[in-house]
Write a protein that holds these residues in place. Structure first.
Motif, PDB file in Angstrom:
ATOM      1  N   HIS A 144       9.267  -4.085  -9.344  1.00 38.85           N
ATOM      2  CA  HIS A 144       9.086  -3.132  -8.561  1.00 38.85           C
ATOM      3  C   HIS A 144       9.100  -2.466  -9.912  1.00 38.85           C
ATOM      4  O   HIS A 144       7.588  -1.902  -9.798  1.00 38.85           O
ATOM      5  CB  HIS A 144      10.230  -2.281  -8.224  1.00 38.85           C
ATOM      6  N   ALA A 145       9.040  -2.699 -11.081  1.00 41.81           N
ATOM      7  CA  ALA A 145       9.045  -2.132 -11.938  1.00 41.81           C
ATOM      8  C   ALA A 145       7.583  -2.504 -13.108  1.00 41.81           C
ATOM      9  O   ALA A 145       6.847  -1.663 -13.626  1.00 41.81           O
ATOM     10  CB  ALA A 145       9.910  -2.440 -13.595  1.00 41.81           C
ATOM     11  N   ILE A 146       7.539  -4.205 -12.526  1.00 40.45           N
ATOM     12  CA  ILE A 146       6.202  -4.412 -12.719  1.00 40.45           C
ATOM     13  C   ILE A 146       5.035  -3.967 -12.083  1.00 40.45           C
ATOM     14  O   ILE A 146       3.567  -3.932 -12.642  1.00 40.45           O
ATOM     15  CB  ILE A 146       5.791  -6.021 -13.020  1.00 40.45           C
ATOM     16  N   PHE A 147       5.192  -4.158 -11.342  1.00 39.70           N
ATOM     17  CA  PHE A 147       4.032  -3.618 -10.280  1.00 39.70           C
ATOM     18  C   PHE A 147       3.791  -2.010 -10.839  1.00 39.70           C
ATOM     19  O   PHE A 147       2.852  -1.967 -10.480  1.00 39.70           O
ATOM     20  CB  PHE A 147       4.740  -3.338  -8.312  1.00 39.70           C
ATOM     21  N   THR A 148       4.156  -1.002 -10.298  1.00 43.68           N
ATOM     22  CA  THR A 148       4.492   0.298 -10.576  1.00 43.68           C
ATOM     23  C   THR A 148       3.561   0.573 -12.373  1.00 43.68           C
ATOM     24  O   THR A 148       3.054   1.381 -12.400  1.00 43.68           O
ATOM     25  CB  THR A 148       5.478   1.163 -10.573  1.00 43.68           C
ATOM     26  N   GLY A 149       4.468  -0.713 -13.245  1.00 51.29           N
ATOM     27  CA  GLY A 149       3.791  -0.491 -14.190  1.00 51.29           C
ATOM     28  C   GLY A 149       2.857  -0.296 -14.980  1.00 51.29           C
ATOM     29  O   GLY A 149       2.436  -0.357 -15.792  1.00 51.29           O
ATOM     30  N   VAL A 201       1.211  -1.120  -0.141  1.00 52.58           N
ATOM     31  CA  VAL A 201       0.300  -0.129  -0.036  1.00 52.58           C
ATOM     32  C   VAL A 201       0.805   0.927   0.247  1.00 52.58           C
ATOM     33  O   VAL A 201       0.701   2.245  -0.622  1.00 52.58           O
ATOM     34  CB  VAL A 201      -1.147   0.107   1.138  1.00 52.58           C
ATOM     35  N   VAL A 202       1.605   1.282   1.392  1.00 55.89           N
ATOM     36  CA  VAL A 202       2.699   2.499   1.445  1.00 55.89           C
ATOM     37  C   VAL A 202       3.361   2.610   0.524  1.00 55.89           C
ATOM     38  O   VAL A 202       3.501   4.076  -0.891  1.00 55.89           O
ATOM     39  CB  VAL A 202       3.529   2.554   2.992  1.00 55.89           C
ATOM     40  N   GLU A 203       4.630   1.497  -0.006  1.00 53.99           N
ATOM     41  CA  GLU A 203       5.207   2.178  -1.349  1.00 53.99           C
ATOM     42  C   GLU A 203       4.727   2.286  -2.853  1.00 53.99           C
ATOM     43  O   GLU A 203       5.396   2.771  -3.314  1.00 53.99           O
ATOM     44  CB  GLU A 203       6.377   0.915  -1.804  1.00 53.99           C
ATOM     45  N   GLU A 204       3.676   1.285  -3.415  1.00 55.71           N
ATOM     46  CA  GLU A 204       2.982   2.225  -4.179  1.00 55.71           C
ATOM     47  C   GLU A 204       1.985   2.835  -4.258  1.00 55.71           C
ATOM     48  O   GLU A 204       2.278   3.848  -5.391  1.00 55.71           O
ATOM     49  CB  GLU A 204       1.719   0.859  -4.610  1.00 55.71           C
ATOM     50  N   PHE A 205       1.837   3.786  -3.520  1.00 55.78           N
ATOM     51  CA  PHE A 205       1.070   5.229  -2.837  1.00 55.78           C
ATOM     52  C   PHE A 205       2.595   6.249  -2.726  1.00 55.78           C
ATOM     53  O   PHE A 205       2.463   6.945  -4.079  1.00 55.78           O
ATOM     54  CB  PHE A 205       0.898   5.083  -2.081  1.00 55.78           C
ATOM     55  N   ALA A 206       4.051   5.217  -2.347  1.00 54.91           N
ATOM     56  CA  ALA A 206       5.161   6.732  -2.218  1.00 54.91           C
ATOM     57  C   ALA A 206       5.853   6.553  -4.475  1.00 54.91           C
ATOM     58  O   ALA A 206       5.216   8.104  -4.800  1.00 54.91           O
ATOM     59  CB  ALA A 206       5.606   5.770  -1.673  1.00 54.91           C
ATOM     60  N   LYS A 207       5.797   5.626  -5.134  1.00 52.74           N
ATOM     61  CA  LYS A 207       6.004   5.678  -6.361  1.00 52.74           C
ATOM     62  C   LYS A 207       4.589   6.334  -7.333  1.00 52.74           C
ATOM     63  O   LYS A 207       5.832   7.115  -8.268  1.00 52.74           O
ATOM     64  CB  LYS A 207       6.524   4.275  -6.298  1.00 52.74           C
ATOM     65  N   SER A 208       3.603   5.618  -7.392  1.00 55.60           N
ATOM     66  CA  SER A 208       2.639   6.538  -7.863  1.00 55.60           C
ATOM     67  C   SER A 208       2.697   7.948  -7.669  1.00 55.60           C
ATOM     68  O   SER A 208       1.892   8.849  -8.971  1.00 55.60           O
ATOM     69  CB  SER A 208       1.773   5.092  -8.099  1.00 55.60           C
TER      70      SER A 208
END
Length: 425
Positions: A258-263, A182-189
């Motif tokens: 991480h690239a695929i997640f945020t991608g 939750v936190v990491e994907e929010f922060a990146k996106s």
């Protein structure tokens, strides 16, 4: 290879200045990417062989001001993210050093450059057809490597305080499977959302979304790898063995995790960018977070059956992502070819030139031909300019900021003629 514009093809729309709309040609939508609404279609400016200034209307003062604001906006983003990154380092660097020690930090930093290089190489390959501005790629990487890490460190304690765990194992499981996704994907996106809102001229499709997302994620993974690699050295009785194990897991088996997640978030936001407005951007940001968080959760949830899950689940996901990127690239090339054909119909290129400009094999042939005359650099610039022009036309046909993009189109058409002369001279 002819480097001189042909006469305009017959049947060109009557308005060569692009001031109104024209009937939507049947071939205007060569793929699912970049769909043009009939009301947004405008013919390409005509070229009758006269100087560009006489066939392309001069840009008005208001459009010039908008173009200047766009350029200053890129500079503002660069300065802004640099300041945020500098402030973030006051939090991130002490955290890394306290977790890894000086020796672990140095080794982790150097080792993290390897998977980072793999991800950035992939970004370069994906972005090669229409390179994004270096300032925006700098923004994306800096946001991922510093700002998103700081945002994660600031938000993370609130997740811990919100739930009380008596068992440390339960806390670790919660942090890995709930807090981190939750936190990491929010922060990146969040960086993606800023790019879409503040640099929308350059964020106009799914390929752009994937490029920016991969760059942000590559930066985030780089800093995170410093932590994991450094800890393996600082906290282990067998530093070499544990480091090798962690490096193999993160640097060899999953450099693109991480690239695929945020991608996935970047992909969703890229499609929303085709019909840009603020509400759609925020909605795409929120919707795009869901698959990213889910994939992140599934990765962090792998336990004792890690190898089986990796082979049966994660490898297919990677292959699916790879296939999706290939489809995006193919669709992007088809779109480029169609837009250049529209300029060809208006007299700016010959049909044969379009085939050279809009296909991989054609570009290779053009570069080899120019290289034999010592003009490879000029040809490379000509190819880039033609691709940039095609994408600018796509932005015009999207109906978004039409006057601003038409002003850019005029400048690019002038540059096309100058580059053409440089190649053909």
């Amino acid at each position: 290879m002819s480097m001189h514009p042909s006469n305009p093809a017959s049947g060109r729309p009557e308005d060569p200045w692009g001031r109104g709309t024209a009937p939507l040609p049947a071939q205007a939508n060569p793929s699912w990417m970049g769909h043009v609404q009939p009301g947004n279609y405008r013919p390409a400016p005509g070229h009758e062989g006269a100087p560009v200034g006489t066939v392309v209307p001069p840009q008005d003062q208001g459009t010039m001001v908008k173009a200047a604001r766009s350029r200053s906006g890129l500079l503002g983003l660069t300065v802004g993210v640099s300041v945020l990154a500098l402030l973030s380092l006051f939090l991130v660097v002490p955290f890394l050093l306290s977790s890894t020690g000086a020796a672990g930090f140095v080794v982790g930093f150097l080792a993290s450059l390897i998977p980072l290089s793999v991800v950035l190489l992939a970004v370069h390959i994906i972005d090669k057809w229409e390179p994004e501005p270096k300032r925006l790629l700098y923004f994306a990487f800096t946001w991922g490597a510093a700002v998103s890490i700081a945002v994660t460190l600031l938000i993370q304690p609130f997740f811990v305080l919100a739930f009380q765990f008596s068992d440390e194992a339960d806390l670790r499981t919660y942090m890995a499977t709930v807090q981190a996704p939750v936190v990491e994907e929010f922060a990146k996106s969040l960086g993606l959302l800023m790019l879409l809102l503040l640099a929308r001229k350059h964020f106009d499709g799914p390929v752009d979304g994937v490029v920016f997302a991969f760059t942000i994620a590559g930066g985030f993974a780089f800093t995170e790898n410093i932590l994991y690699f450094g800890r393996a050295i600082a906290e282990s009785a067998d530093p070499a063995g544990d480091f090798a194990q962690v490096f193999f897991l993160r640097g060899v088996m999953s450099p693109f995790a991480h690239a695929i997640f945020t991608g996935t978030t970047g992909l969703v936001m890229g499609f929303a960018a085709r019909r840009w407005h603020t509400g759609a951007s925020v909605a795409a940001f929120l919707v795009g977070l869901l698959p990213a968080m889910f994939l992140h959760n599934r990765w962090n949830s792998m336990g004792q059956g890690f190898l089986a899950d990796y082979i049966l689940v994660q490898v297919p996901i990677f292959l699916l992502a790879l296939g999706g990127i290939i489809l995006l690239r193919v669709a992007e090339k088809r779109l480029t070819r169609q837009r250049l054909l529209e300029y060809s119909a208006a007299g700016w290129f010959t049909p044969a030139e379009v085939e050279l400009l809009a296909t991989v094999g054609g570009r290779r042939t053009a570069l080899n031909w120019a290289g034999s005359y010592g003009r490879k650099r000029q040809m490379r610039e000509f190819l880039k300019a033609a691709t940039h022009l095609a994408n600018t036309r796509q932005r015009i046909l999207s109906g978004r900021d039409v006057q601003l993009h038409q002003a850019e189109e005029r400048q690019q058409l002038q540059r096309i003629l100058a580059l053409r002369a440089a190649v053909a001279s």
